[in-house]
Design an enzyme around this catalytic site. Structure first.
Site, PDB file in Angstrom:
ATOM      1  N   HIS A  54       0.741  -1.199  -0.132  1.00 21.90           N
ATOM      2  CA  HIS A  54       0.059   0.088   0.249  1.00 21.90           C
ATOM      3  C   HIS A  54       0.935   1.374   0.125  1.00 21.90           C
ATOM      4  O   HIS A  54       2.036   1.339   0.557  1.00 21.90           O
ATOM      5  CB  HIS A  54      -0.839   0.059   1.245  1.00 21.90           C
ATOM      6  CG  HIS A  54      -2.061  -0.916   1.156  1.00 21.90           C
ATOM      7  ND1 HIS A  54      -3.316  -0.583   1.767  1.00 21.90           N
ATOM      8  CD2 HIS A  54      -2.107  -2.080   0.512  1.00 21.90           C
ATOM      9  CE1 HIS A  54      -4.006  -1.953   1.489  1.00 21.90           C
ATOM     10  NE2 HIS A  54      -3.470  -2.879   0.701  1.00 21.90           N
ATOM     11  N   GLU A  56       0.838   3.997   1.821  1.00 24.47           N
ATOM     12  CA  GLU A  56       1.228   4.308   3.020  1.00 24.47           C
ATOM     13  C   GLU A  56       2.107   3.736   3.822  1.00 24.47           C
ATOM     14  O   GLU A  56       3.479   4.061   4.347  1.00 24.47           O
ATOM     15  CB  GLU A  56      -0.111   4.156   4.237  1.00 24.47           C
ATOM     16  CG  GLU A  56      -1.108   5.235   3.799  1.00 24.47           C
ATOM     17  CD  GLU A  56      -2.125   4.438   3.060  1.00 24.47           C
ATOM     18  OE1 GLU A  56      -3.391   4.803   3.109  1.00 24.47           O
ATOM     19  OE2 GLU A  56      -1.883   3.736   2.317  1.00 24.47           O
ATOM     20  N   CYS A  84      -6.479   1.995   5.174  1.00 24.65           N
ATOM     21  CA  CYS A  84      -7.326   1.145   5.527  1.00 24.65           C
ATOM     22  C   CYS A  84      -7.042   0.539   6.714  1.00 24.65           C
ATOM     23  O   CYS A  84      -6.116   1.320   7.517  1.00 24.65           O
ATOM     24  CB  CYS A  84      -7.055  -0.414   4.388  1.00 24.65           C
ATOM     25  SG  CYS A  84      -5.481  -0.647   4.808  1.00 24.65           S
ATOM     26  N   CYS A  87      -3.039   0.190   7.067  1.00 26.90           N
ATOM     27  CA  CYS A  87      -2.257   1.433   7.005  1.00 26.90           C
ATOM     28  C   CYS A  87      -2.712   2.159   8.142  1.00 26.90           C
ATOM     29  O   CYS A  87      -1.830   3.001   8.711  1.00 26.90           O
ATOM     30  CB  CYS A  87      -2.405   2.124   5.643  1.00 26.90           C
ATOM     31  SG  CYS A  87      -2.079   1.289   4.475  1.00 26.90           S
TER      32      CYS A  87
END
Length: 159
Positions: A54, A56, A84, A87
């Site tokens: 991801h 992040e 999410c 993260c």
């Protein structure tokens, strides 16, 4: 919304556009410390074939390396889409002070939409959160991406 917030969210949007060019969901992120970008990331789940890729997570790794510490106490993170659960957890764990979010994610967001992991009082750290930074532009990246994906799928012959 300040000029500074707009400037850094535009940098996160640039990262999201890198993801889109790779046919990845266009999510981008930058981490700022002392008014300098110390970490950048964009979604690479399909490219790297891992659920951990991801925006992040990538940006946090780079920021930690830049500072030589896992703690990002005085850092700010700019994300095009609400994080999410993974993260949001990483943001809390890395002690990021302030979170700026472009578009909210009512299907999977954990900064207020479904859960609010950034403000759990039982945790040893909570974040300051600002939402709606260039919201329309951030949301449009996603709607355009998924619209294009749906058109592509409907044009593909069925096996």
């Amino acid at each position: 919304m300040t000029d500074r917030e707009v400037r850094y969210m535009k940098e996160a949007i640039k990262e999201a556009k890198k993801a889109a060019k790779k046919d990845e969901v266009p999510i981008g992120c930058v981490i700022v410390y002392n008014d300098e970008i110390i970490g950048r990331g964009y979604n690479r789940r399909m490219t790297d074939k891992t659920a951990l890729a991801h925006a992040e997570i990538s940006a946090i790794k780079k920021a930690c390396k830049s500072l030589g510490d896992w703690r990002l106490d005085d850092a700010e993170i700019y994300i095009t889409l609400e994080p999410c659960q993974m993260c949001a957890g990483a943001i809390v764990q890395s002690r990021i002070r302030k979170v700026f979010i472009g578009a909210m994610n009512p299907k999977a967001g954990c900064a207020g939409s479904i859960l609010d992991l950034l403000h759990v009082e039982a945790f040893n750290h909570q974040c300051i959160v600002e939402t709606g930074i260039l919201e329309e532009e951030c949301a449009k990246l996603l709607t355009d991406f998924f619209s294009k994906l749906r058109k592509k799928k409907s044009a593909d012959p069925v096996d």
